[in-house]
Write a protein that holds these residues in place. Structure first.
Motif, PDB file in Angstrom:
ATOM      1  N   SER A 179      73.780  61.632   4.761  1.00 50.26           N
ATOM      2  CA  SER A 179      73.361  60.384   4.117  1.00 50.26           C
ATOM      3  C   SER A 179      74.527  59.544   3.611  1.00 50.26           C
TER       4      SER A 179
ATOM      5  N   ARG B  13      72.417  62.602  10.956  1.00 52.14           N
ATOM      6  CA  ARG B  13      73.691  62.382  10.263  1.00 52.14           C
ATOM      7  C   ARG B  13      73.506  62.564   8.775  1.00 52.14           C
TER       8      ARG B  13
ATOM      9  N   ARG C 140      66.735  58.403  10.136  1.00 56.07           N
ATOM     10  CA  ARG C 140      67.886  59.266   9.904  1.00 56.07           C
ATOM     11  C   ARG C 140      67.392  60.619   9.437  1.00 56.07           C
TER      12      ARG C 140
END
Length: 157
Positions: free
Chosen positions: A74, A72, A135
């Motif tokens: 930030s 995804r 992430r």
């Protein structure tokens, strides 16, 4: 900054009278070489700190843990692009749950999928929760075709 003879004239009996040959020579030497001596001391301190200590990790080599990998942006309100999971035993990856695209899923569906992943990992490895969340940028998504890669855009056009 003065040499010894000039310092003796300025601070000796003809000057302010503070010249003491028992201490002034060593103080002047210390002042001249202070930077080099401090640098040597700092290097010696660092050498002591850098000593390698072998970790005792034998007891943790049998431990299984999982990492949730989320692709995804930030930004705080960005959508989840894809989800994957990794299972590790000690320092070795033993299983990989391949990523799936989450584009189009609502948050409750994503949470449901993560719960299903945890159920699978608990049945197989005894893992009840993810040890960490990693992430990654959606540009690193390994799924093909993917909207974040030029080859998918050119194929559609």
């Amino acid at each position: 900054m003065l040499d010894a003879a000039q310092a003796q004239v300025l601070h000796g009996t003809q000057g302010d009278g503070c010249w003491n040959p028992k201490v002034c020579y060593s103080r002047r030497s210390y002042a001249r070489h202070r930077d080099r001596k401090n640098q040597q001391r700092n290097r010696q301190r660092q050498e002591v700190v850098i000593e390698l200590l072998p970790p005792e990790i034998e007891t943790f080599q049998e431990l299984y843990y999982a990492v949730l990998v989320v692709y995804r942006e930030s930004a705080a309100e960005s959508v989840v692009h894809a989800i994957s999971a990794q299972v590790w035993q000690g320092q070795i990856m033993v299983a990989l749950v391949p990523p799936i695209h989450c584009v189009g899923m609502v948050p409750s569906q994503i949470h449901r999928y993560v719960k299903k992943l945890l159920e699978l990992l608990e049945n197989k490895y005894g893992i009840r929760k993810f040890a960490s969340l990693e992430r990654l940028d959606p540009q690193l998504c390994p799924i093909r075709p993917c909207i974040h890669h030029q080859d998918a855009i050119h194929a559609a056009g």
